[in-house]
Each structure stands twice: as structure tokens, then as C-alpha cells.
Design an enzyme around this catalytic site. Structure first.
Site, short mmCIF file in Angstrom:
data_model
loop_
_atom_site.label_atom_id
_atom_site.label_comp_id
_atom_site.label_asym_id
_atom_site.label_seq_id
_atom_site.Cartn_x
_atom_site.Cartn_y
_atom_site.Cartn_z
N GLY A 133 -19.92 38.77 -24.13
CA GLY A 133 -18.81 39.24 -23.84
C GLY A 133 -18.05 40.25 -23.77
O GLY A 133 -16.76 40.38 -23.64
N ALA A 134 -18.77 41.42 -24.10
CA ALA A 134 -18.22 42.40 -24.13
C ALA A 134 -18.12 43.57 -23.21
O ALA A 134 -18.31 44.54 -23.05
CB ALA A 134 -18.92 43.73 -25.47
N SER B 77 -9.75 29.10 -28.46
CA SER B 77 -8.71 29.72 -27.19
C SER B 77 -7.50 28.63 -28.34
O SER B 77 -7.43 27.53 -28.58
CB SER B 77 -8.76 28.45 -26.28
OG SER B 77 -7.79 28.65 -24.88
N GLY C 128 -12.66 42.70 -20.26
CA GLY C 128 -11.59 42.55 -21.21
C GLY C 128 -11.47 41.93 -22.84
O GLY C 128 -11.34 43.72 -23.59
N ILE C 129 -11.46 40.92 -23.38
CA ILE C 129 -11.29 40.92 -25.05
C ILE C 129 -12.36 41.72 -25.07
O ILE C 129 -12.50 42.24 -26.58
CB ILE C 129 -10.85 39.76 -25.38
CG1 ILE C 129 -9.14 39.20 -24.67
CG2 ILE C 129 -10.44 40.11 -26.96
CD1 ILE C 129 -8.56 38.32 -24.69
N GLY C 130 -13.58 40.97 -25.32
CA GLY C 130 -14.62 41.54 -25.81
C GLY C 130 -15.00 42.85 -25.75
O GLY C 130 -15.32 43.68 -26.70
N TYR D 59 -12.92 22.01 -21.27
CA TYR D 59 -13.05 22.80 -21.61
C TYR D 59 -12.31 23.38 -22.95
O TYR D 59 -12.47 24.28 -24.27
CB TYR D 59 -11.93 24.55 -20.42
CG TYR D 59 -11.60 25.74 -21.37
CD1 TYR D 59 -12.30 26.49 -21.45
CD2 TYR D 59 -9.69 25.67 -21.71
CE1 TYR D 59 -11.85 28.01 -21.48
CE2 TYR D 59 -10.01 26.93 -22.29
CZ TYR D 59 -10.78 27.65 -22.78
OH TYR D 59 -10.57 29.37 -23.32
#
Length: 310
Positions: free
Chosen positions: A19-20, A148, A23-25, A173
Site C-alpha cells: 500500500g505504498a 485501525s 498515503g500513509i504507505g 471492516y
């Protein structure tokens, strides 16, 4: 500017961050690359991955940043990546399981038939981590699992993991993110028991304006949710975090000299603030649940990712 942590010299080390591509990743991958790590970014979109890698190289000139194909919602894709990395044989020092999907408005399934959030957020990362375990053991790796704030309450429906009887987007989720944390705890417990040398920690980013709730037509969401717009407003006035700040707990979990394994890191305030070690939330405090979740996950992903006979 958000307060950022100091990261030790990572030259010669290999880090993998899911997930890079944004965003955060992307913040996590950038900071690891700036500290000298060689970074692999497994991504679903080659174009987004290439653009993200270029942005990281601009921040970290000379960094070794590479993308690989990975769709966490496909066990075939996960198996292909783990086979390729295993063939290369380089030990892995850091793995950050950060990618995720959030609240498709209607129930969707992965190509393997799992509810999309469970299949992507938990089972895809479970299969990836188990598939990479020989390389993680060789590198005595630190594995960080991104849960989360939503996992602070709720539960796993052990009789309906795939939300087949009833689908509620938020409950599904939450369940997937509790599963992420339980897997993290089970991995660390198994590593200690079997002498694998792998440490496994949990992080949560607080609340920040990432793309999780942005428009995602592929999931049936044509516009950003009202929650995403509200988070953006709260971030601008300082009541929620920034994307940069939200990356800090995972960075502390994966590089901090005091991080020992089976620990949980998050913002000092629930939604934002400097990263610090936190107490495990009650939703993933029971190690018996962690063991049960591991066993169920092994059955679901099948023999390709099983440790039986290892």
C-alpha cells in the site's frame, strides 16, 4: 509540521511496504528509503507504483526503490510474488503490512470468494507473510501490521467470517482489522515458541485524510464519503492527524530500538499526536482468539500458505 521519529541507519537492509503507492504507505516507504533501506513496493497499479517510486527517489536521491506486482485480493497474485522473492533469496529485514480497503457499499468478493475487506486486509497479508516466512526468518525481520482505530470496538463473527448471512460494510471492516491485530499477536507468539527470530508488532494511524474513504469507482463508490470530507476538515483545524503524522506509529513499530514484539503503537491521543506504545485493545487481547484466527486463516488460504510440515 507533524512530529516525526528518528529512524536508525538502515543501509543494507531490505524493507517491503504494501500500500505504498500513496498515503500513509508512501510516507512509510519514503522514510525507510531516506534512512538507507532498499525498498520494495508491491502494488496493484504499475502506473501509480512507478509514479510513487519516482516521488520517493526525489526525496531520497540514490535510493534503491522497486515496485512489484501484487493484488492482495488474489491468492494467485500473492503466491506469484512470494515465489519470485523466494527465488531471489534476499533476506527481508522489515515488512509493513499496510495496504487495505474500506467499506465498499455493497458486499463484494475477491477472486477466491472471500468478502473483499477480510480477503484483502487480513487474508491477503496473512498469505503474504506466511509465504515470505523463510526470508523473514533469514532476516530476523520486524513485521508491522496496520490495524485501525475502528478495531477498538466490535468483534469477529466466527460463524460468518465472510459476511455471507448479513453484510454491514463497517462491521466487516472492523472484523478485518481486528483479524489483522490478532494475526500480528499470533505471529509473534509462534515466532517466540519456534525460535524463528521474527518480531511482530501492531500499529494504528489514528485518523487522517487518506484515500481509504475517497471515491473508488471500482468498489462501487463514485464520490468521497461524507466521513472523508469531515476528516479532511478536522485535519486542517488540528483535530485529526495528517498523513505524515499517521505514518509515525508504524515507523516506530518497525524501526524503533525499543520495539520488542507483541507490542502496539499508536498516536498518544486516540486520533492524532506523537507515536507511543499503547495497551492492547480488548478486541484483540485474547491470545486464544489469535490462535483460533490463525488456524481458520490457514484453512481458508489453503495448502500453498500452510506451515504444516515446516
Amino acid at each position: 509540521m507533524p512530529r516525526t521519529i528518528d529512524i536508525p541507519d538502515l543501509r543494507g537492509k531490505l524493507a517491503i511496504v504494501t500500500g505504498a503507492s500513496d498515503g500513509i504507505g508512501q510516507v512509510i516507504a519514503t522514510r525507510l528509503a531516506m534512512a538507507g533501506a532498499d525498498v520494495i513496493m508491491p502494488v496493484r497499479s504499475p502506473a501509480k507504483g512507478a509514479a510513487a517510486a519516482d516521488r520517493i527517489r526525489q526525496r531520497a536521491p540514490g535510493a534503491d526503490v522497486a515496485t512489484r506486482a501484487l493484488d492482495l485480493s488474489s491468492l494467485d497474485s500473492v503466491a506469484a510474488l512470494t515465489r519470485d522473492l523466494d527465488a531471489e533469496g534476499r533476506p527481508i529485514d522489515i515488512l509493513v503490512n499496510n495496504a487495505g480497503v474500506m467499506q465498499p457499499p455493497t458486499r463484494q468478493t475477491t477472486g477466491d470468494g472471500f468478502e473483499l475487506q477480510l480477503g484483502t486486509n487480513h487474508l491477503g497479508h496473512f498469505a503474504l507473510t506466511i509465504g515470505l516466512l523463510p526470508l523473514l526468518r533469514a532476516g530476523r525481520a520486524r513485521v508491522t501490521h496496520q490495524t485501525s482505530i475502528a478495531a477498538r470496538s466490535g468483534e469477529i463473527d466466527w460463524d460468518d467470517l465472510n459476511s455471507e448471512r448479513e453484510y454491514d460494510a463497517m462491521k466487516a471492516y472492523v472484523q478485518s482489522k481486528i483479524a489483522v491485530a490478532l494475526f500480528a499477536r499470533a505471529l509473534d507468539a509462534r515466532s517466540r515458541a519456534e525460535g524463528w527470530g521474527v518480531t511482530s508488532n501492531i500499529s494504528h494511524p489514528g485518523v487522517s485524510p487518506t484515500n481509504l474513504l475517497a471515491a473508488q469507482p471500482g468498489m462501487g463508490r463514485d464520490r468521497a464519503t461524507s466521513g472523508r470530507r469531515m476528516i479532511g476538515l478536522l485535519s486542517r483545524i488540528g483535530l485529526a492527524g495528517t498523513v505524515e503524522g499517521a505514518a509515525q506509529p508504524a515507523l516506530l513499530a518497525s524501526t524503533g530500538p525499543e520495539a520488542r514484539g507483541d507490542e502496539f503503537y499508536g498516536p498518544r491521543r486516540l486520533t492524532a499526536g506523537p507515536p507511543s506504545r499503547r495497551r492492547h485493545w480488548s478486541t484483540f487481547a485474547d491470545l486464544d482468539d489469535a490462535t483460533r484466527l490463525w488456524q481458520m486463516s490457514e484453512r481458508l488460504v489453503g495448502e500453498r500458505f500452510s506451515l504444516q510440515g515446516d
